[in-house]
Design a protein around this motif. Structure first.
Motif, PDB file in Angstrom:
ATOM      1  N   ILE A 125      34.699   0.231  68.571  1.00 27.80           N
ATOM      2  CA  ILE A 125      34.117   1.471  68.052  1.00 27.80           C
ATOM      3  C   ILE A 125      35.054   2.677  68.116  1.00 27.80           C
ATOM      4  O   ILE A 125      35.112   3.407  67.135  1.00 27.80           O
ATOM      5  CB  ILE A 125      32.777   1.752  68.778  1.00 27.80           C
ATOM      6  CG1 ILE A 125      31.817   0.629  68.490  1.00 27.80           C
ATOM      7  CG2 ILE A 125      32.189   3.046  68.342  1.00 27.80           C
ATOM      8  CD1 ILE A 125      30.508   0.777  69.189  1.00 27.80           C
ATOM      9  N   PRO A 126      35.834   2.934  69.179  1.00 30.92           N
ATOM     10  CA  PRO A 126      36.496   4.248  69.258  1.00 30.92           C
ATOM     11  C   PRO A 126      37.600   4.437  68.234  1.00 30.92           C
ATOM     12  O   PRO A 126      38.198   3.492  67.750  1.00 30.92           O
ATOM     13  CB  PRO A 126      37.109   4.251  70.661  1.00 30.92           C
ATOM     14  CG  PRO A 126      36.439   3.206  71.388  1.00 30.92           C
ATOM     15  CD  PRO A 126      36.077   2.181  70.396  1.00 30.92           C
ATOM     16  N   LYS A 127      37.861   5.712  67.894  1.00 33.28           N
ATOM     17  CA  LYS A 127      38.917   6.013  66.951  1.00 33.28           C
ATOM     18  C   LYS A 127      40.257   6.162  67.661  1.00 33.28           C
ATOM     19  O   LYS A 127      41.293   6.020  67.018  1.00 33.28           O
ATOM     20  CB  LYS A 127      38.598   7.319  66.218  1.00 33.28           C
ATOM     21  CG  LYS A 127      37.384   7.236  65.378  1.00 33.28           C
ATOM     22  CD  LYS A 127      37.775   7.377  63.935  1.00 33.28           C
ATOM     23  CE  LYS A 127      36.555   7.364  63.056  1.00 33.28           C
ATOM     24  NZ  LYS A 127      36.397   6.127  62.374  1.00 33.28           N
ATOM     25  N   LEU A 137      43.066   4.740  69.669  1.00 35.16           N
ATOM     26  CA  LEU A 137      43.432   3.338  69.803  1.00 35.16           C
ATOM     27  C   LEU A 137      43.756   2.936  71.232  1.00 35.16           C
ATOM     28  O   LEU A 137      43.546   1.793  71.619  1.00 35.16           O
ATOM     29  CB  LEU A 137      44.633   3.025  68.919  1.00 35.16           C
ATOM     30  CG  LEU A 137      44.299   2.765  67.466  1.00 35.16           C
ATOM     31  CD1 LEU A 137      45.539   2.438  66.699  1.00 35.16           C
ATOM     32  CD2 LEU A 137      43.314   1.654  67.341  1.00 35.16           C
ATOM     33  N   VAL A 139      50.799   0.506  70.550  1.00 32.69           N
ATOM     34  CA  VAL A 139      50.121   1.747  70.173  1.00 32.69           C
ATOM     35  C   VAL A 139      51.055   2.937  70.373  1.00 32.69           C
ATOM     36  O   VAL A 139      51.071   3.879  69.586  1.00 32.69           O
ATOM     37  CB  VAL A 139      48.820   1.902  70.986  1.00 32.69           C
ATOM     38  CG1 VAL A 139      48.240   3.260  70.837  1.00 32.69           C
ATOM     39  CG2 VAL A 139      47.812   0.888  70.526  1.00 32.69           C
ATOM     40  N   THR A 197      53.568   2.957  67.384  1.00 33.36           N
ATOM     41  CA  THR A 197      53.080   3.216  66.028  1.00 33.36           C
ATOM     42  C   THR A 197      52.343   4.542  65.979  1.00 33.36           C
ATOM     43  O   THR A 197      52.973   5.583  65.906  1.00 33.36           O
ATOM     44  CB  THR A 197      52.200   2.073  65.542  1.00 33.36           C
ATOM     45  OG1 THR A 197      51.163   1.901  66.475  1.00 33.36           O
ATOM     46  CG2 THR A 197      52.985   0.818  65.435  1.00 33.36           C
ATOM     47  N   GLN A 198      51.045   4.536  66.020  1.00 34.41           N
ATOM     48  CA  GLN A 198      50.339   5.804  66.024  1.00 34.41           C
ATOM     49  C   GLN A 198      49.096   5.699  66.877  1.00 34.41           C
ATOM     50  O   GLN A 198      48.543   4.619  67.050  1.00 34.41           O
ATOM     51  CB  GLN A 198      49.981   6.256  64.610  1.00 34.41           C
ATOM     52  CG  GLN A 198      48.991   5.372  63.920  1.00 34.41           C
ATOM     53  CD  GLN A 198      48.783   5.808  62.499  1.00 34.41           C
ATOM     54  OE1 GLN A 198      49.626   6.476  61.930  1.00 34.41           O
ATOM     55  NE2 GLN A 198      47.688   5.429  61.921  1.00 34.41           N
ATOM     56  N   GLU A 225      43.424   6.235  64.554  1.00 35.40           N
ATOM     57  CA  GLU A 225      43.184   5.216  63.549  1.00 35.40           C
ATOM     58  C   GLU A 225      43.474   5.748  62.162  1.00 35.40           C
ATOM     59  O   GLU A 225      43.499   6.945  61.929  1.00 35.40           O
ATOM     60  CB  GLU A 225      41.712   4.804  63.634  1.00 35.40           C
ATOM     61  CG  GLU A 225      41.442   3.436  63.106  1.00 35.40           C
ATOM     62  CD  GLU A 225      39.979   3.100  63.253  1.00 35.40           C
ATOM     63  OE1 GLU A 225      39.633   2.509  64.272  1.00 35.40           O
ATOM     64  OE2 GLU A 225      39.228   3.466  62.358  1.00 35.40           O
ATOM     65  N   GLY A 226      43.717   4.844  61.203  1.00 39.12           N
ATOM     66  CA  GLY A 226      43.937   5.293  59.828  1.00 39.12           C
ATOM     67  C   GLY A 226      45.390   5.599  59.595  1.00 39.12           C
ATOM     68  O   GLY A 226      45.857   5.744  58.534  1.00 39.12           O
TER      69      GLY A 226
END
Lengths: 78, 133
Positions: free
Chosen positions: A19-21, A23, A70, A73-74, A77-78
């Motif tokens: 669920i969480p945005k 990461l 994580v 990268t970023q 999310e998205g």
């Protein structure tokens, strides 16, 4: 008694990890806590060598690899 | 319900959650987490197959509760009562190999994700595949 609490905890953290945005939260909850609950459960099911392997690999090394991914990268999310 | 049935049901639900995560979630790191859930569910199912009610760990010690077996001289009745009470040791070998295989596969997949991010600068699969939403 504690085995049923562990089983419920493993399944509920598996659902709550998607669920969480953010990461980093999703990865640490989803692999770290669930791997630890499964390691306790393997000892209760009379398999101590498998519990040791699961506690080392899927509770320490795999969350470390996910956290490095994580970080490189970023974070969102998205 | 007893411990074996409850373990098999939770292993099945972990596999279902992993499959839903691979199909329907947009982010690519959460898809890899779904693959980890499927591996954990399968391992839990295999260990729950070898469980025996009121059993002991299949290691032959010197004194294990009611089974008094002093180590250099092991009588046959001690071995027989140990064999009746110990859990089934074959699935452990399969699960040990499977855990290490799953961890190595996850490591390779995460390396591929880092290379993908360097080229395309995004982590969502609908943008990577070029699908308009």
């Amino acid at each position: 008694m504690i085995e049923y609490i562990l089983m419920l905890g493993a399944v509920s953290t598996a659902i709550l990890a998607l669920i969480p945005k953010d990461l980093m939260k999703a990865v640490i909850i989803g692999t770290g806590i669930e791997g630890l609950a499964l390691a306790f459960l393997f000892q209760k099911l009379l398999a101590p060598d498998v519990a040791l392997t699961q506690a080392i690999l899927c509770s320490t090394i795999i969350p470390g690899l996910f956290a490095i991914t994580v970080y490189k990268t970023q974070r969102e999310e998205g | 319900m007893d411990l074996q049935t409850a373990s098999m049901l939770s292993a099945g639900s972990l596999i279902l959650i992993g499959m839903v995560a691979i199909f329907f979630v947009d982010d690519i790191i959460k898809k890899i987490m779904g693959a980890t859930f499927i591996t954990d569910g399968v391992n839990l199912f295999l260990i729950a197959l070898g469980y025996r009610e009121g059993g002991v760990v299949p290691i032959l010690p010197e004194k294990a509760g009611n089974l008094l077996c002093s180590y250099p001289k092991i009588s046959t009745s001690c071995i027989e009562s140990f064999a009746e009470h110990a859990s089934y040791p074959l699935p452990y070998a399969l699960v040990l190999t499977n855990i290490v295989i799953g961890a190595a596969t996850t490591a390779v997949l995460l390396g591929l994700v880092i290379m993908l991010y360097k080229k395309h600068r995004t982590l969502s699969t609908s943008k990577l595949l070029g699908v308009r939403k």
